[in-house]
Write a protein that holds these residues in place. Structure first.
Motif, PDB file in Angstrom:
ATOM      1  N   GLU A 120       0.813  -1.226   0.000  1.00 39.29           N
ATOM      2  CA  GLU A 120       0.000   0.000   0.000  1.00 39.29           C
ATOM      3  C   GLU A 120       0.842   1.270   0.000  1.00 39.29           C
ATOM      4  N   TYR A 121       2.144   1.136   0.064  1.00 39.22           N
ATOM      5  CA  TYR A 121       3.001   2.307   0.195  1.00 39.22           C
ATOM      6  C   TYR A 121       2.985   3.147  -1.086  1.00 39.22           C
ATOM      7  N   ARG A 122       2.595   4.427  -0.960  1.00 42.72           N
ATOM      8  CA  ARG A 122       2.493   5.311  -2.135  1.00 42.72           C
ATOM      9  C   ARG A 122       3.217   6.622  -1.849  1.00 42.72           C
ATOM     10  N   PRO A 123       4.542   6.625  -1.850  1.00 47.07           N
ATOM     11  CA  PRO A 123       5.260   7.892  -1.603  1.00 47.07           C
ATOM     12  C   PRO A 123       5.199   8.783  -2.842  1.00 47.07           C
ATOM     13  N   ASP A 124       5.632  10.035  -2.669  1.00 43.45           N
ATOM     14  CA  ASP A 124       5.558  10.980  -3.786  1.00 43.45           C
ATOM     15  C   ASP A 124       6.871  10.997  -4.568  1.00 43.45           C
TER      16      ASP A 124
END
Ligand SMILES: C[S@@+](CC[C@H](N)C(=O)[O-])C[C@H]1O[C@@H](n2cnc3c(N)ncnc32)[C@H](O)[C@@H]1O
Length: 235
Positions: A120-124
């Motif tokens: 689920e990790y969604r960094p920018d």
């Protein structure tokens, strides 16, 4: 040292619960081990430094550790070198181990401890390097985590995986053996799920840069040699 290892050994003998929410099972399993984790795992989890070396991490790179635990893999890198990196994200969902990783985070401006599942990790940002150190086999959603890692890698970025496996590299005839059955059952008890699909998926998803198989004697049971592999792939 042995007394400290006992906490980890006791948890491994007890095993991980087979029922419940994944995060809760991990928290329960690792809670008693968190203080002894690094000592015992440095004897059990072989090849982590080799995997890091083969990842060819360079100054200015941004890197992410998926399933970082205490973030112990970072200890294999020189602190000055860590400071030279653009960004280091340590991602995990296990609170007792993340608390240990947070102690490490305090020493670096560019290290971020993130409480989030790998899938689920969604960094920018995108990363030059992402690695899974003995974590993929503990992720029920390993395929989604791997796909997320693929998405989050820059073009030509590298993925590194070091993990237990049930048998050597995939061969044209991949027959289950007594030993592969033994290791699958052995690790399953501690929530580690061996599966030949990890390696075949990695080979299919990435261009193989390095792929090798090894064995490592178990701590205090050196007559048992656990199989593990290192995979380095390019996006
Ligand atoms: C055997 S430990 C390895 C820790 C660390 N990478 C090391 O080499 O010491 C496996 C780790 O995977 C983490 N993990 C399991 N499922 C996960 C998920 N879905 N997302 C992120 N981390 C996960 C566990 O919490 C645990 O910290």
């Amino acid at each position: 040292m042995f007394a400290n290892d006992l906490k980890s050994v006791a948890s491994l003998v007890k095993g991980m619960s087979k029922v419940g929410i994944h995060k809760n099972k991990l928290d329960d399993f690792y809670r008693a081990q968190a203080s002894s984790y690094n000592d015992f795992r440095s004897k059990l989890l072989a090849g982590r430094f080799d995997m890091l070396k083969k990842l060819c991490i360079r100054e200015g790179h941004s890197i992410a550790d998926f399933g970082c635990g205490t973030g112990q893999v970072l200890d294999y890198l020189n602190p000055t070198f860590i400071h030279s990196l653009e960004r280091v994200d340590l991602v995990d969902i296990c609170s007792p181990l993340l608390d240990k990783a947070k102690e490490k985070e305090k020493n670096f401006m560019n290290v971020n401890v993130v409480s989030c599942s790998a899938e689920e990790y969604r960094p920018d940002t995108l990363f030059d390097r992402i690695y899974f150190s003995y974590s993929m086999t503990m992720m029920p959603t390993w395929f989604e985590s791997l796909r997320n890692a693929y998405r989050l890698l820059k073009p030509s970025g590298f993925i590194g995986v070091v993990d237990f496996c049930s048998q050597p590299l995939l061969t044209p005839v991949d027959l289950p053996t007594k030993m592969s059955f033994f290791w699958t059952k052995w690790f399953q008890h501690s929530g580690v799920h061996l599966n030949r699909r990890y390696q075949s998926t990695l080979i299919g998803m990435f261009e193989t840069v390095y792929h090798e198989y090894f064995t490592q004697p178990l701590p205090y049971l050196s007559f048992l040699k656990a199989p593990y592999y290192i995979f380095i792939g390019r996006k």
